[in-house]
Design a protein around this motif. Structure first.
Motif, PDB file in Angstrom:
ATOM      1  N   ARG A 254     -25.126 -55.219  42.848  1.00 48.19           N
ATOM      2  CA  ARG A 254     -24.515 -55.774  41.642  1.00 48.19           C
ATOM      3  C   ARG A 254     -25.331 -56.993  41.229  1.00 48.19           C
ATOM      4  NH1 ARG A 254     -18.829 -54.599  41.208  1.00 48.19           N
ATOM      5  NH2 ARG A 254     -18.376 -56.735  40.528  1.00 48.19           N
ATOM      6  N   THR A 326     -14.681 -48.107  29.217  1.00 46.24           N
ATOM      7  CA  THR A 326     -15.451 -48.735  30.304  1.00 46.24           C
ATOM      8  C   THR A 326     -14.731 -49.940  30.901  1.00 46.24           C
ATOM      9  OG1 THR A 326     -16.584 -50.274  28.814  1.00 46.24           O
ATOM     10  CG2 THR A 326     -17.615 -48.115  29.151  1.00 46.24           C
ATOM     11  N   VAL A 336     -21.491 -45.342  36.671  1.00 50.68           N
ATOM     12  CA  VAL A 336     -20.895 -45.446  38.017  1.00 50.68           C
ATOM     13  C   VAL A 336     -19.399 -45.768  37.913  1.00 50.68           C
ATOM     14  CG1 VAL A 336     -21.014 -46.610  40.263  1.00 50.68           C
ATOM     15  CG2 VAL A 336     -23.118 -46.197  38.945  1.00 50.68           C
ATOM     16  N   GLY A 337     -18.590 -44.891  38.494  1.00 56.83           N
ATOM     17  CA  GLY A 337     -17.144 -45.118  38.516  1.00 56.83           C
ATOM     18  C   GLY A 337     -16.440 -44.693  37.237  1.00 56.83           C
ATOM     19  N   LEU A 338     -17.176 -44.066  36.338  1.00 55.43           N
ATOM     20  CA  LEU A 338     -16.564 -43.656  35.073  1.00 55.43           C
ATOM     21  C   LEU A 338     -16.052 -42.222  35.175  1.00 55.43           C
ATOM     22  CD1 LEU A 338     -16.608 -45.715  32.814  1.00 55.43           C
ATOM     23  CD2 LEU A 338     -18.339 -44.351  31.666  1.00 55.43           C
ATOM     24  N   SER A 339     -14.854 -41.984  34.603  1.00 59.23           N
ATOM     25  CA  SER A 339     -14.316 -40.640  34.795  1.00 59.23           C
ATOM     26  C   SER A 339     -14.314 -39.812  33.506  1.00 59.23           C
ATOM     27  CB  SER A 339     -12.901 -40.733  35.363  1.00 59.23           C
ATOM     28  OG  SER A 339     -12.147 -41.557  34.503  1.00 59.23           O
ATOM     29  N   ASN A 359     -20.030 -51.647  33.921  1.00 55.99           N
ATOM     30  CA  ASN A 359     -18.663 -51.495  33.423  1.00 55.99           C
ATOM     31  C   ASN A 359     -17.802 -52.732  33.681  1.00 55.99           C
ATOM     32  OD1 ASN A 359     -19.145 -48.893  32.421  1.00 55.99           O
ATOM     33  ND2 ASN A 359     -18.735 -47.980  34.430  1.00 55.99           N
ATOM     34  N   ASP A 360     -18.421 -53.877  33.593  1.00 56.23           N
ATOM     35  CA  ASP A 360     -17.705 -55.145  33.687  1.00 56.23           C
ATOM     36  C   ASP A 360     -18.508 -56.166  32.884  1.00 56.23           C
ATOM     37  OD1 ASP A 360     -15.746 -56.874  34.419  1.00 56.23           O
ATOM     38  OD2 ASP A 360     -15.986 -56.565  36.589  1.00 56.23           O
ATOM     39  N   ASP A 373     -24.337 -42.123  43.573  1.00 55.10           N
ATOM     40  CA  ASP A 373     -23.481 -43.107  42.902  1.00 55.10           C
ATOM     41  C   ASP A 373     -22.629 -42.513  41.779  1.00 55.10           C
ATOM     42  OD1 ASP A 373     -24.596 -45.118  44.527  1.00 55.10           O
ATOM     43  OD2 ASP A 373     -26.341 -45.193  43.207  1.00 55.10           O
ATOM     44  N   PHE A 374     -23.089 -41.433  41.225  1.00 47.97           N
ATOM     45  CA  PHE A 374     -22.331 -40.774  40.140  1.00 47.97           C
ATOM     46  C   PHE A 374     -22.923 -39.391  39.942  1.00 47.97           C
ATOM     47  CE2 PHE A 374     -25.988 -42.622  38.118  1.00 47.97           C
ATOM     48  CZ  PHE A 374     -26.341 -41.743  37.109  1.00 47.97           C
TER      49      PHE A 374
END
Ligand code: ATP
Ligand code: MG
Length: 571
Positions: A254, A326, A336-339, A359-360, A373-374
């Motif tokens: 990160r 997001t 990454v981490g998105l659905s 996404n932050d 990761d995705f």
């Protein structure tokens, strides 16, 4: 035609709202005048060139077996409702009501109207093939009308529509139109290229645009250095070459990227190449969010993405939707981490340890890796071609990019309109079949403008003879001198009688201003009659293109003008 009795309001100043040279010169040469945004008067000189282009088009369309008709601009809403375009066409369609509140539109194109004719009149396969065309005013409420006749709202178009018994027959009609278009643009003296174009939701690989090469062109076109492949940017394929980076996957990291949102900002801040960043774009496809990934130095091609997704509508998600999907402000989206559905350009498939949005707020991730990761639902060609890309058709050729002006478009429609409007015929066995259609457009005013983009110099327009408003201008240097005027008139009468379209500049003006006007309006040939040369029986013949000047006996000058014009028109 005598200049003194004609109407050519030339101006010296460069009009403030004219950006491209053809617009500037058409205004300065007194060819057109603006009435409202994208709406123009065609003054006599401008109309002559327009009519020349129309005439060439008519000759070639007729030669190819197409039949001219004329349909009304005003189109009842019902026909457009039947085809489904009343809802789909959007704001370019100018809609209005008559006194009885019945709805109409100004035709931006005439598939509906022409298909209505054919469905009423054509019964049998014996009446096909049929190709109907018109040269007529169109109205499109363009969002950004500009560049004079190049992108108007009211403009003249030649539109043709072919009707055939099946796909194979429709291919033949298409081929005929394609060849007719080649002749038309060649005869107009245009340097053009026919390129493959996207067919959108209609399907098939058969649409070509005729592009006039010009730096001011609004379209990007792609061609191969080694073979015939040429396509517009929307359609041009990027060759499937996945170069796999052999690096070992590093741990995901990160990194704070305060206020760094664009690819340029992020890559500069992290001291990484833009090609090591993966760009994440949120789209709404039929109102559902989709994430599109592509290498940071590439540009997304929305047409390709739309075709890959097979959706009806596709738009870049508005900020609020991006934030909702997001959980971050715009500029920090990542996979990454998105659905949601994720599709990626094929180039991304080979990348390792790349940078993505986190996404932050103010967060990016380094060393992101596919699979770990995705995951991506689909890899496809969704980017614009860039110069130097390998050719998708040949070995060794590379892609080159040009600017172009679309002057014509040929399109295989298949049964899109004949199905919705129920245009059918009975085949030899008496069975009802759907008609196969094609449509073929040429922008008449745009062709004249495009020609000027390619044919001008610092002094003005240099018309090719076939579409010049006049072939020859006679500049009588001192019209008060009787001998000069008598000679000028004799030349004028003889050339006119021989079919050379001639303008006799009999104005009481200084030679300098006569020459300036003649250069500005771009008449290809100029005969200068002045008393100094006339005493020896000579006149000057000047070519607008190249500026070559010859001193010739009157009869020789006339013979040369006749020959030059005849040769140019015979092509
Ligand atoms: P563009 O992408 O430039 O808007 P288009 O794809 O909408 O063009 P078509 O519907 O294929 O154009 O129309 C046929 C021809 O009409 C075009 O090839 C072009 O020469 C001409 N044309 C289209 N729109 C305009 C306009 N606004 N002003 C002048 N000519 C136009
Ligand atoms: Mg358009």
């Amino acid at each position: 035609m005598r200049y003194s009795q004609y109407f050519i309001p030339t101006v010296k100043e460069i009009p403030a709202d004219a950006e491209v040279i053809s617009h500037i010169l058409m205004l300065r040469a007194g060819m057109i005048r603006k009435v409202a945004a994208g709406i123009y008067n065609y003054l006599p000189l401008g109309l002559r060139s327009i009519r020349k282009v129309e005439q060439i088009i008519r000759e070639e369309m007729n030669r190819a077996g197409a039949l001219e008709l004329l349909m009304p601009v005003t189109t009842p809403a019902e026909l457009w409702q039947e085809s489904g375009r009343w809802e789909k066409y959007g704001k370019e369609l100018l809609r209005f009501r008559d006194r009885k509140e019945a709805e109409f539109c100004m035709g931006p194109t005439h598939e509906e109207t022409v298909t209505d004719i054919v469905r009423r009149e054509v019964r049998s396969y014996r009446q096909l093939p049929l190709n109907l065309y018109q040269v007529q005013t169109k109205f499109r409420d363009e969002i950004r009308p500009r560049f004079g006749l190049m992108r108007g709202r009211e403009f003249i178009m030649k539109d043709a529509y072919s009707f055939d018994v099946d796909g194979a027959a429709a291919d033949i009609s298409y081929e005929k139109m394609f060849n007719a278009y080649r002749r038309i643009f060649q005869r107009c003296g245009l340097n053009y290229r026919a390129v493959e174009a996207d067919t959108g939701s209609i399907g098939g690989s058969s649409s070509h645009e005729f592009m006039v090469l010009a730096d001011s062109g609004e379209d990007a076109i792609v061609s191969c250095s080694g073979c015939d492949y040429a396509a517009n940017m929307e359609k041009a394929e990027a060759k499937q070459v996945v170069v796999t980076d052999g690096a070992e996957p590093l741990p995901l990291e990160r990194v704070a990227t305060p206020e760094k949102r664009s690819i340029q900002e992020v890559s500069a801040f992290l001291d990484a190449a833009t090609s090591s960043v993966v760009k994440s774009l949120v789209f709404l496809a039929d109102d559902k969010p989709v994430l599109a990934l592509l290498r940071g130095d590439h540009e997304l091609n929305e047409i390709k993405l739309k075709n890959v997704l097979g959706c009806e509508t596709l738009e870049l998600a508005p900020d609020a939707a991006v934030e909702k999907v997001t959980g971050a402000p715009v500029g920090f989206a990542g996979p990454v981490g998105l659905s949601i559905r994720i599709v990626a350009d094929q180039t991304v498939a080979g990348m390792k340890n790349f940078i993505v949005g986190g996404n932050d707020r103010d967060l990016h991730l380094k060393n992101a890796n596919l699979g770990r990761d995705f995951s991506v639902e689909l890899f496809a060609d969704i980017r614009n071609v860039v110069p130097g890309d390998a050719c998708p058709r040949c070995n060794g050729g590379v892609m080159e990019i040009w600017r172009g002006i679309e002057v014509g478009h040929v399109f295989k429609l298949g049964t899109k309109y004949s199905e919705s409007l129920k245009a059918t015929y009975l085949d030899a066995a008496g069975k009802e079949q759907v008609i196969f259609m094609g449509c073929y457009g040429i922008g008449v005013g745009r062709s004249v403008a495009a020609c000027i983009e390619q044919n001008h110099d610092a002094d003005g327009i240099i018309f090719p003879i076939p579409i010049a408003p006049f072939h020859c201008i006679i500049s009588a240097l001192n019209p008060k001198d009787e001998a000069v005027m008598a000679a000028a008139e004799q030349i004028y009468n003889e050339l006119t009688a021989a079919g050379v379209e001639t303008l006799l500049d009999d104005r009481d003006e200084r030679p300098g201003s006569k020459f300036k006007d003649a250069d500005l309006i771009g008449i290809p040939l100029r005969i200068v009659v002045g008393n100094k040369n006339l005493v020896n029986g000579n006149v000057e013949l000047k070519q607008r293109r190249g500026g070559a000047v010859e001193l010739l006996p009157i009869a020789d000058a006339m013979a040369k003008v006749r020959q030059t014009v005849a040769e140019a028109l015979a092509q």
